[in-house]
Write an enzyme that holds these catalytic residues in place. Structure first.
Site, PDB file in Angstrom:
ATOM      1  N   ASP A  22       0.832  -1.210   0.000  1.00  0.00           N
ATOM      2  CA  ASP A  22       0.000   0.000   0.000  1.00  0.00           C
ATOM      3  C   ASP A  22       0.867   1.260   0.000  1.00  0.00           C
ATOM      4  OD1 ASP A  22      -2.419   1.330  -0.016  1.00  0.00           O
ATOM      5  OD2 ASP A  22      -2.633   1.319   2.169  1.00  0.00           O
ATOM      6  N   GLY A  23       0.304   2.337  -0.545  1.00  0.00           N
ATOM      7  CA  GLY A  23       0.940   3.652  -0.447  1.00  0.00           C
ATOM      8  C   GLY A  23       1.606   4.156  -1.714  1.00  0.00           C
ATOM      9  N   HIS A  39       2.696   3.738  -8.887  1.00  0.00           N
ATOM     10  CA  HIS A  39       2.545   2.312  -9.218  1.00  0.00           C
ATOM     11  C   HIS A  39       3.771   1.811  -9.990  1.00  0.00           C
ATOM     12  CE1 HIS A  39      -1.399   2.509  -7.608  1.00  0.00           C
ATOM     13  NE2 HIS A  39      -1.947   3.162  -8.617  1.00  0.00           N
ATOM     14  N   ARG A  73     -11.834   2.133  -8.817  1.00  0.00           N
ATOM     15  CA  ARG A  73     -10.989   3.328  -8.993  1.00  0.00           C
ATOM     16  C   ARG A  73     -11.257   3.935 -10.373  1.00  0.00           C
ATOM     17  NH1 ARG A  73      -5.188   2.448  -5.994  1.00  0.00           N
ATOM     18  NH2 ARG A  73      -6.083   1.726  -4.023  1.00  0.00           N
ATOM     19  N   LEU A 133      11.185 -20.233  -4.501  1.00  0.00           N
ATOM     20  CA  LEU A 133      10.066 -19.454  -3.984  1.00  0.00           C
ATOM     21  C   LEU A 133       8.817 -19.614  -4.856  1.00  0.00           C
ATOM     22  CD1 LEU A 133       9.035 -16.998  -2.162  1.00  0.00           C
ATOM     23  CD2 LEU A 133       9.852 -15.527  -4.005  1.00  0.00           C
ATOM     24  N   SER A 198      -8.304  -4.804   4.745  1.00  0.00           N
ATOM     25  CA  SER A 198      -8.841  -4.505   3.405  1.00  0.00           C
ATOM     26  C   SER A 198      -9.219  -5.759   2.597  1.00  0.00           C
ATOM     27  CB  SER A 198      -7.846  -3.633   2.616  1.00  0.00           C
ATOM     28  OG  SER A 198      -7.608  -2.413   3.291  1.00  0.00           O
ATOM     29  N   GLU A 209       0.924 -13.503  12.202  1.00  0.00           N
ATOM     30  CA  GLU A 209       1.480 -12.343  12.908  1.00  0.00           C
ATOM     31  C   GLU A 209       1.347 -11.137  11.986  1.00  0.00           C
ATOM     32  OE1 GLU A 209       2.572 -12.280  16.053  1.00  0.00           O
ATOM     33  OE2 GLU A 209       2.074 -14.414  16.216  1.00  0.00           O
TER      34      GLU A 209
HETATM   35  C1  IPE Z   1      -5.434  -2.766  -0.443  1.00  0.00           C
HETATM   36  O1  IPE Z   1      -5.079  -1.430  -0.582  1.00  0.00           O
HETATM   37  C2  IPE Z   1      -5.421  -3.452  -1.776  1.00  0.00           C
HETATM   38  C3  IPE Z   1      -4.105  -3.656  -2.380  1.00  0.00           C
HETATM   39  C4  IPE Z   1      -2.970  -3.358  -1.835  1.00  0.00           C
HETATM   40  C5  IPE Z   1      -4.122  -4.266  -3.685  1.00  0.00           C
HETATM   41  P1  IPE Z   1      -6.177  -0.295  -0.799  1.00  0.00           P
HETATM   42  O2  IPE Z   1      -5.443   0.988  -0.855  1.00  0.00           O
HETATM   43  O3  IPE Z   1      -7.030  -0.626  -1.945  1.00  0.00           O
HETATM   44  O4  IPE Z   1      -7.050  -0.426   0.525  1.00  0.00           O
HETATM   45  P2  IPE Z   1      -7.813   0.686   1.384  1.00  0.00           P
HETATM   46  O5  IPE Z   1      -8.729   1.415   0.458  1.00  0.00           O
HETATM   47  O6  IPE Z   1      -6.772   1.582   1.964  1.00  0.00           O
HETATM   48  O7  IPE Z   1      -8.500  -0.092   2.453  1.00  0.00           O
HETATM   49  C1  IPE Z   2      -1.323   0.303  -3.498  1.00  0.00           C
HETATM   50  O1  IPE Z   2      -1.170   1.674  -3.471  1.00  0.00           O
HETATM   51  C2  IPE Z   2      -1.500  -0.257  -4.896  1.00  0.00           C
HETATM   52  C3  IPE Z   2      -2.873  -0.724  -5.183  1.00  0.00           C
HETATM   53  C4  IPE Z   2      -3.864  -0.799  -4.337  1.00  0.00           C
HETATM   54  C5  IPE Z   2      -3.137  -1.151  -6.553  1.00  0.00           C
HETATM   55  P1  IPE Z   2      -2.417   2.643  -3.502  1.00  0.00           P
HETATM   56  O2  IPE Z   2      -2.796   2.893  -4.917  1.00  0.00           O
HETATM   57  O3  IPE Z   2      -3.509   2.130  -2.652  1.00  0.00           O
HETATM   58  O4  IPE Z   2      -1.809   3.978  -2.878  1.00  0.00           O
HETATM   59  P2  IPE Z   2      -2.426   4.870  -1.746  1.00  0.00           P
HETATM   60  O5  IPE Z   2      -2.822   3.951  -0.636  1.00  0.00           O
HETATM   61  O6  IPE Z   2      -3.608   5.556  -2.338  1.00  0.00           O
HETATM   62  O7  IPE Z   2      -1.347   5.797  -1.342  1.00  0.00           O
HETATM   63 MG    MG Z   3      -4.034   2.339  -0.712  1.00  0.00          MG
END
Ligand code: IPE
Ligand code: IPE
Ligand code: MG
Length: 241
Positions: A22-23, A39, A73, A133, A198, A209
Site C-alpha cells: 500500500d501507499g 505504481h 478506482r 520461492l 482490506s 502475525e
Molecule cells: C489494499 O489497498 C489493496 C491492495 C494493496 C491491492 P487499498 O489501498 O485498496 O485499501 P484501502 O482502500 O486503503 O483499504
Molecule cells: C497500493 O497503493 C496499490 C494498489 C492498491 C493497486 P495505492 O494505490 O492504494 O496507494 P495509496 O494507498 O492511495 O497511497
Molecule cells: Mg491504498
C-alpha cells in the site's frame, strides 16, 4: 551495526509471508507526481522483495496487487495498472526462471483483461516446474469473494462428493479456497501506515502475525523486508494454546 539480513535466523523463517502493498499513490503525491508514477515505482519494490524472499529461502510470498474493490478506482488508473501488470509479467518471466521462482495467482482472474490473463497463464505455465520461492499474485482478489465462491462451489458439489452439512470441516472447506495448495501466511506485512486488512485472506490470516510499517510501498527495500522478518522472529506464537 550489522544489517537486518545478517540478523535473520534462517532456521526460523516464516514459510509464507503475505504483503498488502500500500501507499503507491501517497508516495507519488508527496513528490508531486501522479498516482501512476507511484505504481510504476511500486514494481521496483516488488522486484526487490521477491529477490530478497528467494535469496533468504522463503517458500511462499503472496502480494496483494489488485483487490475486487480496486475495480472501482477511476478507469484511467485501472487501465494503467492493468497495462503495468502486463508489461511487468512479460518482462520478468525470464528473471523468475533464472531465480527458480514459480508464479501462482489467486483471485477472480476471469475479470482481468484477456491480454493480462493470457500473459499471466503463460508465465504460470513457464515457471511451473521451479522449486524455489512460490510467488503468489492476488489479482482481482478479495477474501469475501473467495469465501462466497468456495461456498457456492461446495454447494454445487454437495451431491456428487457425499459431503453433508455436518461433515464439513476446516480442511475440506479450505480445499474450495483459491489458496488450497498454499499454507496459511505466518506473517502479514502492510506498508504505508494503514492499520487494516482490506478484505485480504480473511480465512487464512486467522493466526498470522501482523506487521505494519509507515514506509510507502515504493520505498520498501530488501532491508525493510528483512527487518520485518527479524521482528517476526521475536514474536511468541501461541495459537490459543
Ligand atoms: C489494499 O489497498 C489493496 C491492495 C494493496 C491491492 P487499498 O489501498 O485498496 O485499501 P484501502 O482502500 O486503503 O483499504
Ligand atoms: C497500493 O497503493 C496499490 C494498489 C492498491 C493497486 P495505492 O494505490 O492504494 O496507494 P495509496 O494507498 O492511495 O497511497
Ligand atoms: Mg491504498
Amino acid at each position: 551495526m550489522s544489517s537486518y539480513k545478517e540478523q535473520v535466523d534462517k532456521s526460523k523463517l516464516p514459510t509464507h509471508v503475505a504483503i498488502i502493498m500500500d501507499g503507491n499513490g501517497r508516495w507519488a503525491k508527496e513528490r508531486g507526481y501522479n498516482r501512476i508514477f507511484g505504481h510504476q515505482n511500486g514494481v521496483t519494490a516488488v522486484r526487490q522483495v521477491t529477490e530478497a524472499a528467494a535469496e533468504i529461502g522463503i517458500k511462499y510470498l503472496t502480494l496483494y496487487a489488485f483487490s475486487t474493490e480496486n475495480w472501482e478506482r477511476p478507469q484511467s488508473e485501472v487501465d494503467a495498472l492493468m497495462e503495468l501488470l502486463i508489461e511487468t509479467i512479460e518482462k520478468e518471466t525470464s528473471t523468475l526462471n533464472k531465480n527458480n521462482v514459480r508464479l501462482l495467482a489467486i483471485g477472480d482472474l476471469k475479470r482481468l483483461p484477456v491480454k493480462l490473463e493470457e500473459k499471466l497463464l503463460r508465465c504460470i505455465d513457464s515457471t511451473s516446474s521451479n522449486t524455489g520461492l512460490s510467488l503468489v499474485l492476488a489479482l482481482s482478489y478479495s477474501a469475501r469473494w473467495e469465501i462466497l465462491n468456495a461456498v457456492k462451489n461446495m454447494a454445487k458439489e454437495i451431491e456428487s462428493t457425499h459431503i453433508t452439512a455436518d461433515s464439513i470441516t476446516e480442511e475440506n472447506f479450505s480445499n474450495y479456497l483459491t489458496t488450497k495448495t498454499i499454507p496459511d501466511p505466518d506473517l502479514l506485512i502492510r506498508t504505508s501506515g494503514e492499520l487494516r486488512i482490506s478484505n485480504f485472506l480473511l480465512w487464512q490470516l486467522a493466526y498470522s502475525e501482523l506487521y505494519f510499517t509507515k514506509t510507502h510501498w515504493p520505498e520498501f527495500s530488501k532491508e525493510c523486508f528483512y527487518e520485518a522478518l527479524c521482528n517476526f522472529q521475536q514474536r511468541e506464537r501461541r495459537f490459543g494454546k
